[in-house]
Design a protein around this motif. Structure first.
Motif, PDB file in Angstrom:
ATOM      1  N   ILE A 123       0.871  -1.379  -0.037  1.00  0.00           N
ATOM      2  CA  ILE A 123      -0.183  -0.057   0.015  1.00  0.00           C
ATOM      3  C   ILE A 123       0.894   1.247   0.131  1.00  0.00           C
ATOM      4  CG2 ILE A 123      -1.423   1.280   1.194  1.00  0.00           C
ATOM      5  CD1 ILE A 123      -2.727  -1.318   2.387  1.00  0.00           C
ATOM      6  N   ASN A 124       1.955   1.358   0.692  1.00  0.00           N
ATOM      7  CA  ASN A 124       2.732   2.260   0.899  1.00  0.00           C
ATOM      8  C   ASN A 124       3.405   2.619  -0.448  1.00  0.00           C
ATOM      9  OD1 ASN A 124       2.624   3.758   3.420  1.00  0.00           O
ATOM     10  ND2 ASN A 124       3.110   1.861   4.375  1.00  0.00           N
ATOM     11  N   GLY A 131       4.063  10.151  -5.365  1.00  0.00           N
ATOM     12  CA  GLY A 131       4.748  11.372  -4.842  1.00  0.00           C
ATOM     13  C   GLY A 131       4.278  11.711  -3.520  1.00  0.00           C
ATOM     14  N   CYS A 132       3.399  11.028  -2.856  1.00  0.00           N
ATOM     15  CA  CYS A 132       2.946  11.714  -1.547  1.00  0.00           C
ATOM     16  C   CYS A 132       4.235  11.129  -0.544  1.00  0.00           C
ATOM     17  CB  CYS A 132       1.750  10.813  -1.382  1.00  0.00           C
ATOM     18  SG  CYS A 132       1.012  11.284   0.420  1.00  0.00           S
ATOM     19  N   LYS A 133       4.395  12.139   0.460  1.00  0.00           N
ATOM     20  CA  LYS A 133       5.500  11.910   1.450  1.00  0.00           C
ATOM     21  C   LYS A 133       4.843  11.308   2.733  1.00  0.00           C
ATOM     22  CE  LYS A 133       8.702  14.016  -0.858  1.00  0.00           C
ATOM     23  NZ  LYS A 133       9.294  15.363  -0.352  1.00  0.00           N
ATOM     24  N   GLY A 134       3.335  11.340   2.790  1.00  0.00           N
ATOM     25  CA  GLY A 134       2.813  10.445   3.847  1.00  0.00           C
ATOM     26  C   GLY A 134       3.028   9.112   3.726  1.00  0.00           C
ATOM     27  N   GLU A 155      -4.114  15.276   2.820  1.00  0.00           N
ATOM     28  CA  GLU A 155      -3.526  16.110   3.631  1.00  0.00           C
ATOM     29  C   GLU A 155      -2.140  16.242   3.690  1.00  0.00           C
ATOM     30  OE1 GLU A 155      -5.901  15.518   7.329  1.00  0.00           O
ATOM     31  OE2 GLU A 155      -7.602  15.975   6.580  1.00  0.00           O
ATOM     32  N   GLU A 156      -1.497  15.031   3.583  1.00  0.00           N
ATOM     33  CA  GLU A 156       0.007  14.961   3.981  1.00  0.00           C
ATOM     34  C   GLU A 156       0.946  15.109   2.592  1.00  0.00           C
ATOM     35  OE1 GLU A 156       1.352  11.631   6.171  1.00  0.00           O
ATOM     36  OE2 GLU A 156      -0.272  11.893   7.740  1.00  0.00           O
ATOM     37  N   PHE A 157      -0.058  15.251   1.610  1.00  0.00           N
ATOM     38  CA  PHE A 157       0.748  15.391   0.152  1.00  0.00           C
ATOM     39  C   PHE A 157       1.496  16.771  -0.138  1.00  0.00           C
ATOM     40  CE2 PHE A 157       0.262  13.165  -3.855  1.00  0.00           C
ATOM     41  CZ  PHE A 157       1.072  13.777  -4.668  1.00  0.00           C
TER      42      PHE A 157
END
Length: 1123
Positions: A123-124, A131-134, A155-157
């Motif tokens: 999933i991660n 490109g998401c840092k979350g 929200e963490e993008f």
């Protein structure tokens, strides 16, 4: 809205409306036994989950220790402290250092040990690939629904940039895309015998991708759609293998059951029945998975607002239909490709055409494509006129494949729409149309007749009728001046026909056999014109003028073919050309064309092959033509032929020179006697006297153009004619014109001799005059003088482009000459940079606009056609003062795209060297050229911070700069690749009109600078004011972004500063829903793209003007019927 990651069973296709859109696979029984499937009890059979599925452990049972496999603690990826080996799936796949199969096998092993943590890793992987840092943590995975997790990741993008791995430039990210797709494919391939049937792993992945594909975040939507489509492709491959296994198993079962009772093995029958049952159960599960992906993702994303996402969907559905045609090649799936043929973006239309090409290539699939062909044939034919050349080329190729499969599928009108494209100026379009024309008209469809004619040569050969057909096509097209274009279009597909010069000459010289139709005069003229064009194409081995971007370097194979063709045509026409000239010597049009042939000869063949008698025959015929005709095109062709044959490098030069001298002697004597008679008769001269002078003078003038006839002293008699005309006023106008022209040539030949003997004489005589003229012009108007200098350099550059093509050799003497002239022009500005400040800056402005004036027809990844002019412009950079260099550099960057600043190939060196010349001696905080960063981020240097210089210079500089900054008139600067049109009518360019911008389109045009003194003096000031205003806006936007709360508010603040927005409209407008005429399909929506908040998308979504069904109406939306 979405089901949780853990509890998300796949929907049964029977519960979905629109049954035709379900993946209803007509599976049969197969025989290939796999050791992993045979006799193996699978986990998670439908309806047996409670009994067979492994229960998930609670957090307390699993603990929080380090997970086995890759380095993670509590489901959070860990990195080596020293930046060593990658420890997450994303890093491993991105770098691509490990074999993908070993990466997948390692993940499968970790899944077998602890499937929750392994799935969390997967999933991660998808989250990070977006490109998401979350990071999704283990407690989120266990306790939150899909929608909640995706909202948290949104929200963490990272909102600092709109780029994400799939859109980032460079070879690393291009390789990442390939590795990303390969990982998904290998994952399904390695899991196809057990894990994908456990009702846990695939449910979780498909549910996650479905949720991400519906996100407002473009990166999530794009990445998950690509992953889902590749996942679907892998599942289709698994389904195909299952079908083969079932079919083979069924055959084994039938064979065993049909044996007599004594030889029948009941145990084997039971085993085959059990295997058939297991394969059928696996098939049902695969169908459910594919239905979930198709109905949950594809039917929504194929009409996404982003063209790249739509293109991915169409590309993959084409793969499914080709890979598993029994299940997917039907109207229920073909309709999506047909609808998308009307897409507004050329990229998507291109994918549609290529997907269809893969299907039409296989003739066995034509029966399944019949209904689709009838429904969408008109649209495909209309796309041959697509505004995107790449799309038009692929459309023509698709129409050609349709023609190959069934000639009856295309009407005569359809074919005619493609025929005329052989005359297109865009060579790939013309070549594709030539292939279609060859297939339709010139392909031999009767093998027996072809075999019977194969041994015949000349007019009786198979090419005889085809050449006649080519002539008729050329005449019926009524574009006679474009014979060279027609030949070039057919050159790649019909070379054998076009190089059959023996057949062509026989059709022209021999009498027709009994029953054969005689060529008419028009047909003979057309055949000669086409024949000459084929000779030129074979000898020069490059397209005609206007087709292509200049001469390219031939490969060794192409060079050998060129030499062989030249030898072949020389040996043939050395013998046949005199006969052709003899037959048609009275026809000026035919003779003028035939006389072009010798310029393509290998003249060494005359002496090497001992063919001097054929040379004498040719010279005799040319002499007869000269004596018979007075048309200038015929005489100039004769003159040019003599000039070519008289080249000093060939041994036949003396022989030809003697024949030429004898001809000139006779014409000169005749001219002298006729002039004496005309002058003596004076006003009593009759028409015969005038004709004798005029005809002979025309012949001599035509020859004097290409030959030095000064030893015959033609100037004396021409002068007598002109003098008599002035004094008496009774000289016929035609004679006066020809006499003046002949005198002009005499003077030019004399000048050539003088310049060759004393090359420095004219500089000594006229150099001072030119320099004084420049000095006076500069005193009158410095800015107009600068514009004149740059315009003269542009004229020289344009002439060089016309001679050599766009691929200039920057080390050649011609380019060096232009640079040397620019250097001398730069010296004329003197040492006082303050006085010439505006003039030099205006010169740079015009030079930059000229360099970016025309885009490269091959695409934006190639440099603009005039980019090499920046190397010439660099000679003036030293005349800019320090602060003006920064202003000019900022103006240059307005014409540059982001990719240009990162290019380092040789063709981009002029841009690199010019930028370096502007950055040298600039501010201390200037950017590095190799960094690719924009200088727009620099700060405006305060004048108070400058070191002291000479007092008078400071006062002048402050006064001038202050006057610029206080002006109120606003000057709009053009966007990238759009420059004001030069007003000079002398500038010689050979560019299409559609590329020329409207000179009245903006206030900053060239006319404003020429006719408005205020505008002339304000350009630098306006550039500085724009720089200050832009930085003020940047600062305000930064403060606004900092003050807003929440992710969406921050993104909006970034969007105001022209950054790539993160959030976009996901779905297209649903107004004007499409109505399915054959079935009710609840998920079908119109392909109607609303105005996007993304500036780039808004520019891309232009309507398709080539089909009325694709026009978007104000209220009714997209009106397109279905099947």
């Amino acid at each position: 809205m979405h089901e949780g990651l853990l509890c998300s069973p796949l929907r049964d296709s029977s519960n979905e409306s629109g049954a035709t859109d379900a993946v209803a696979l007509s599976m049969s029984i197969g025989e290939i036994e796999d050791p992993e499937v045979k006799g193996k009890k699978k986990r998670g059979r439908p309806g047996k989950q409670a009994a067979n599925k492994k229960p998930r452990k609670s957090p307390a049972e699993k603990g929080v220790g380090v997970a086995r496999g890759r380095g993670k603690a509590n489901g959070v990826a860990q990195h080596n402290g020293d930046g060593g080996d990658p420890v997450t799936l994303f890093e491993v796949v991105k770098l691509g250092k490990s074999a993908m199969q070993s990466v997948v096998d390692e993940w499968i092993e970790s899944y077998k040990q602890d499937r929750d943590l392994a799935l969390l890793d997967l999933i991660n992987f998808f989250i990070q690939c977006s490109g998401c840092k979350g990071t999704v943590r283990i407690e989120m995975f266990r306790n939150m629904q899909n929608a909640e997790i995706i909202r948290k990741m949104t929200e963490e993008f990272d909102e600092d940039s709109g780029d994400y791995p799939l859109t980032m430039p460079g070879p690393l990210w291009k390789k990442f895309r390939y590795n990303f797709c390969e990982f998904i494919s290998v994952l399904i391939r390695q899991c196809q015998y057990s894990i994908i049937y456990d009702e846990y792993m695939m449910d979780t992945v498909i549910s996650l991708l479905t949720g991400l594909s519906d996100s407002q975040v473009r990166a999530f939507r794009h990445t998950s759609t690509l992953a889902a489509m590749k996942l679907m492709t892998a599942l289709v491959n698994v389904a195909l293998n299952l079908s083969i296994h079932q079919d083979n198993t069924q055959r084994q079962y039938e064979a065993e059951r049909n044996k007599i009772a004594g030889k029948r093995a009941n145990d084997k029958l039971e085993l085959l029945l059990q295997k058939r049952k297991e394969l059928q159960e696996n098939q049902d599960e695969i169908e459910n998975m594919m239905n979930s992906i198709f109905k949950g993702i594809f039917v929504h994303r194929y009409r996404d607002a982003i063209a790249e996402i739509r293109a991915i969907c169409i590309e993959e559905i084409g793969v499914w239909m080709k890979m598993y045609s029994d299940a997917f090649l039907n109207d229920s799936y073909l309709k999506y490709v047909g609808w998308t043929l009307h897409d507004r973006q050329g990229e998507v239309r291109l994918k549609c055409l290529k997907a269809l090409q893969n299907l039409y290539t296989n003739r066995e699939l034509f029966p399944k494509l019949e209904l689709f062909t009838n429904r969408f044939k008109d649209r495909i034919v209309s796309m041959t006129l697509d505004k995107e050349y790449d799309v038009a080329v692929e459309a023509i190729r698709l129409v050609t494949l349709i023609l190959q499969g069934s000639e009856d599928a295309l009407s005569n009108e359809d074919c005619e729409n493609v025929y005329h494209l052989v005359y297109s100026a865009h060579r790939p379009v013309a070549v594709a149309a030539g292939e279609f024309l060859h297939r339709k008209l010139f392909s031999r469809h009767d093998p027996q007749a072809e075999e019977a004619l194969a041994k015949r040569r000349g007019r009786s050969s198979p090419n005889g009728n085809l050449i006649r057909m080519l002539v008729l096509f050329f005449l019926e097209s009524e574009l006679h001046e474009h014979a060279a274009y027609l030949v070039d279009s057919l050159w790649e597909s019909s070379q054998e026909l076009l190089k059959d010069w023996e057949c062509m000459t026989e059709l022209l010289t021999e009498e027709p056999v009994q029953g054969e139709e005689v060529l008419s005069d028009r047909q003979e003229s057309a055949l000669i014109e086409l024949m000459v064009c084929t000779i030129r194409q074979a000898a020069e081995a490059h397209p005609p003028v206007g087709r292509g971007t200049g001469k390219r370097v031939l490969t060794a194979k192409e060079r050998k073919t060129q030499i062989d063709d030249k030898n072949k045509l020389t040996e043939h026409f050395i013998m046949t050309l005199p006969m052709l000239l003899s037959k048609y010597q009275a026809d000026s049009e035919k003779v003028a064309n035939l006389l072009q042939i010798p310029q393509f000869f290998d003249l060494d063949v005359y002496s090497a092959g001992r063919m001097e008698k054929h040379l004498d025959a040719l010279l005799k015929q040319i002499r007869l033509v000269v004596e018979k005709h007075i048309e200038m095109d015929v005489l100039e062709a004769c003159s040019k032929t003599y000039s070519i044959l008289c080249s000093e490098e060939y041994t036949i030069m003396n022989r030809v020179d003697i024949a030429r001298s004898q001809l000139i002697d006779e014409m000169t004597d005749r001219f002298a006697h006729s002039v004496e008679g005309l002058l003596q008769e004076a006003e009593e001269a009759d028409d015969d006297d005038i004709y004798n002078v005029l005809s002979t003078l025309k012949r001599l003038t035509a020859f004097h153009n290409a030959h030095d006839l000064t030893r015959w002293d033609l100037f004396g008699n021409c002068y007598r004619l002109l003098k008599a005309g002035i004094e008496q006023g009774s000289m016929p106008e035609q004679i006066a014109v020809q006499a003046l022209q002949c005198s002009h040539y005499s003077v030019l030949w004399q000048l050539v001799k003088i310049t060759e003997g004393a090359p420095s004489k004219y500089y000594n005589d006229y150099g001072d005059i030119i320099k004084e003229t420049l000095s006076k012009t500069r005193q009158t108007d410095k800015i107009l003088c600068a514009k004149t200098l740059i315009l003269s350099l542009q004229q020289l550059f344009n002439e060089l482009l016309q001679d050599q093509g766009p691929n200039l050799d920057r080390t050649s003497s011609h380019v060096s000459g232009i640079k040397e002239l620019a250097r001398r022009f730069a010296l004329t500005f003197g040492l006082d940079q303050i006085k010439t400040r505006e003039a030099v800056a205006t010169l740079h402005k015009d030079g930059i606009e000229f360099a970016f004036k025309f885009q490269n027809p091959r695409g934006p990844e190639f440099p603009p056609i005039n980019l090499a002019f920046l190397e010439v412009l660099s000679e003036f950079s030293s005349k800019l003062i320090r602060q003006d260099k920064k202003t000019v550099h900022s103006y240059l960057e307005k014409f540059m795209s982001e990719s240009m600043s990162e290019r380092r190939e040789d063709v981009w060196l002029p841009l690199i060297s010019y930028r370096n010349s502007l950055l040298t001696g600039g501010d201390e905080d200037h950017m590095s050229v190799t960094s690719g960063s924009s200088s727009k981020a620099g700060s405006v240097r305060s004048k108070k911070g400058r070191p002291p210089v000479h007092k008078k210079r400071i006062e002048e500089e402050s006064s001038v700069e202050g006057s610029w900054m206080l002006r109120n008139d606003t000057l709009q600067t053009p966007g990238a690749l759009q420059t004001p049109q030069l007003t000079s009518t002398v500038l010689r360019e050979n560019r299409p009109a559609e590329h020329m911008p409207d000179p009245d389109s903006e206030p900053g045009s060239e006319n404003d600078f020429v006719h408005n003194p205020q505008m002339q003096m304000s350009w630098l000031g306006q550039q500085k004011m724009e720089e200050v205003n832009r930085k003020d806006r940047t600062g305000m936007n930064y403060i606004k972004a900092r003050s807003n709360q929440g992710v969406r508010q921050t993104v909006r603040g970034l969007m105001e500063d022209d950054a790539e927005p993160i959030f976009e409209d996901v779905m297209m407008s649903s107004r004007g829903q499409l109505e399915d005429m054959n079935e009710e399909f609840e998920d079908t929506m119109v392909i109607d793209l609303p105005p996007s908040r993304n500036r780039r998308e808004r520019a891309e979504l232009r309507p398709d003007f080539f089909d009325s069904a694709a026009m978007i109406e104000d209220e009714s939306g997209f009106s397109m019927p279905m099947f």
